[in-house]
Design an enzyme around this catalytic site. Structure first.
Site, PDB file in Angstrom:
ATOM      1  CE  LYS B 182    -126.249  -9.744 -13.877  1.00  0.00           C
ATOM      2  NZ  LYS B 182    -125.853 -11.164 -13.522  1.00  0.00           N
ATOM      3  CB  THR B 193    -126.264 -13.035  -9.446  1.00  0.00           C
ATOM      4  OG1 THR B 193    -125.412 -13.929  -8.815  1.00  0.00           O
ATOM      5  CG2 THR B 193    -126.767 -12.027  -8.452  1.00  0.00           C
ATOM      6  CG  ASN B 403    -128.266 -22.482 -19.026  1.00  0.00           C
ATOM      7  OD1 ASN B 403    -127.415 -21.829 -18.437  1.00  0.00           O
ATOM      8  ND2 ASN B 403    -129.516 -22.080 -19.173  1.00  0.00           N
TER       9      ASN B 403
END
Lengths: 408, 408
Positions: B182, B193, B403
């Site tokens: 992922k 991550t 974002n």
């Protein structure tokens, strides 16, 4: 100049003439546009020069020319071309710079090495020598212009003209420093570069002028970033005509040297922030202050890691106090850091301390701070005395629009 | 999972079960969402483990836990939490990891150090131990799931589940390798991550598994970048159950070691590209191949400088063959480069050679190549034999929207 002015723009200030410095502008028509694009500044005999240039391994021939000419320390003219950076153009680019210096030297009766040349704009297209020479001839006979016209003429994708001034008392006389600068990213569509030019009537030897410029550069131009993309052509030159008549400053021990160096540093700081305020797509000016690092150099690298993080820059664009992204950017910098000693503030509000969120911190002042145009992020590493402050801008849809939504 | 699927997504492949590996998923409810967010994989006794983790100086406690447990080389379980990265949470974060390992060890009758833990999601919020324990208890009694369910459960802002497989002949037997992964940026809103997990039935000692993973990592996971922002939690773990019954691979000299290492490298490459294809806002997959550098390491740093340049990435988003920006990114990398030896190609078309634009190069194939979804940029430095290839995606309005256009 772009038609959409940065929301962070500041008005062009009133700037005085500098004795011994005469700016002119002309139309070389490097692009098909209706504006002046060649700036020609004559400098009195005996003018000292200092400069700092890009550390790019692929510099423009202008940068190589200036680097070499700077070793001699004297200047009689500055020529700035806008619309074509002449970078990555091989022997033809070198020939263009040599032709400009030769033509200018012929007009002024000086050495070609007394002529400083800078260019900004598209990469990879040799600067047309015929247009440069015709532009120079026109500029030489043109009526001198004011600083605003010169600042506008060196601009490319800048959204507003940028200039600043300051003064210092040296040897009982007031000396004046004026600077103009352009830059808005590495670039925009097909433009490039930060170019800055500083003029003073102070009498300063080339060696001390260079030392003072190096020191000022370290805490100003070297501490700003819009997108982390270093241009092939970045150049800052400082010229000192000596017309103020002070006893020449020749070292840090000279009377008035401290005052002059402080004034120069102040001017460089003003100019550097003007560039960040015109960062492509910028809506917020961001100051990042790192303290408690193992050294100043380490603090600088950590501050730049934060300032260049697209995630930090987009969070601030979104007015989001996302300090997790600041932690991430500290962690990726590769510099000494201990997670459990790290503290972070936005504005005056501590949001994380010693490796943990500050429980129940007041979010209202943080939200209010982030809604403003001038944002402060403070990071303390808790390791030593190293400190550094850098400036950047946020990363917005405007940046993408300027740089992606077109075909060159 | 996000509702808007990346245009570069590929379908989830059919993946076989791996003998000795049993995945389960459960709802720990780390966030208020209607999905599984805890993955629990049991591993047969005698399973070898190897891993590579983030080099961030501010790693999550999970990363520190795995780094320590990896020194023992054996594994009985993997627990993955999605929705909370547990990073930057001080002693409370450490306590959560210890509690998860203890609870799992209790279920399985193994040592806590045989339990590997990874978490992804918001930074700065301690993982709630009660929810983790309840989730673990539920997972332990749940019906085993397929790889697709596990891949979906470890995801956060990923827009599609990611898995891959490959096989190798070792000691006359077919061994199978399966991986799930992922990642989509450092992150998105408040997630973080890249987490990757590889499972094989091959018998491999921990030492050789680590060596093979290190080698594979160097050319795959270490060669991808979405935004240059290294997470606090990046982790790739490889588990080998030995159920295939081959004579254990214990060094590069073992029969079949080459085949296994090649298969592992192939799997890592597949997984790494799946992450880039889900890069935040990505519309194009970009391969950057640098040759002719002074060393492979130098080539890698130059390739990463190009891959992380916002100006290069926005140019490709705009389908613009702006090779001047590639020159800029080479120049700023700080590695040995000589402008007048530099050559650049887009796809198969050479656009610059030996420091100059290729005069009159055919723009049609370049334009056609840039309109595609898979873009190749080739840079030859003309200095030596150093080479490296890295992968990234373009920088688009989508990245900014993900974002910046929200408040956490």
């Amino acid at each position: 100049m772009s038609s959409s002015i940065s929301p962070l723009a500041t008005p062009f200030p009133a700037l005085p003439a500098i004795a011994g410095v005469v700016p002119h502008v002309a139309r070389a028509q490097y692009k098909t546009w209706d504006r002046c694009d060649l700036t020609f500044v004559t400098l009195a005999e005996g003018t000292s020069v200092a400069g700092v240039v890009t550390q790019s391994k692929c510099p423009s021939p202008e940068v190589e020319w200036c680097r070499k000419a700077l070793t001699l320390g004297t200047a009689r003219a500055l020529v700035v071309n806008a619309g074509n950076s002449n970078a990555f153009t091989g022997h033809r680019g070198r020939a263009a710079v040599e032709a400009i210096a030769a033509r200018t030297a012929q007009h002024l009766g000086c050495q070609p090495s007394d002529v400083f040349v800078a260019s900004t704009g598209v990469i990879g297209v040799p600067l047309p020598i015929d247009k440069a020479e015709a532009g120079l001839d026109a500029a030489f006979t043109a009526t001198p212009c004011d600083w605003r016209a010169a600042a506008e003429t060196i601009g490319t994708t800048d959204t507003y003209p940028k200039g600043a001034m300051t003064t210092a008392i040296v040897d009982g006389r007031t000396v004046t420093l004026v600077g103009i600068i352009k830059g808005s990213g590495m670039i925009a569509p097909d433009m490039a570069t930060m170019l800055g030019f500083i003029f003073t009537d102070a009498a300063v030897t080339p060696g001390f002028l260079q030392a003072a410029l190096n020191a000022a550069n370290r805490n100003t131009f070297s501490c700003i970033t819009v997108d982390g993309d270093t241009s092939t052509s970045d150049t800052v030159l400082a010229f000192a005509t000596g017309a103020a008549g002070n006893a020449p400053l020749d070292s840090a021990d000279s009377d008035g040297a401290d005052a002059f160096a402080a004034a120069l540093a102040d001017l460089c700081a003003q100019l550097a922030l003007l560039v960040v305020r015109d960062g492509e797509g910028a809506t917020k000016l961001i100051e990042i202050a790192v303290t408690g690092a193992e050294s100043d150099a380490s603090a600088h690298r950590i501050a730049m890691s934060i300032a260049n993080s697209p995630l930090v820059k987009t969070a601030i664009a979104g007015e989001d106090a996302n300090w997790g992204r600041v932690v991430m950017a500290v962690g990726k910098a590769g510099e000494p850091a201990e997670r459990d000693k790290l503290s972070i503030r936005f504005g005056e509000t501590q949001v994380a301390r010693e490796g943990l969120a500050v429980e129940g911190y007041d979010e209202a002042p943080v939200a209010a701070h982030l809604k403003g145009q001038e944002i402060e992020v403070g990071v303390d590493l808790g390791l030593g005395d190293g400190a550094a402050t850098v400036w950047t801008c946020d990363l917005t849809h405007g940046y993408i629009s300027i740089n992606a939504d077109y075909r060159s």
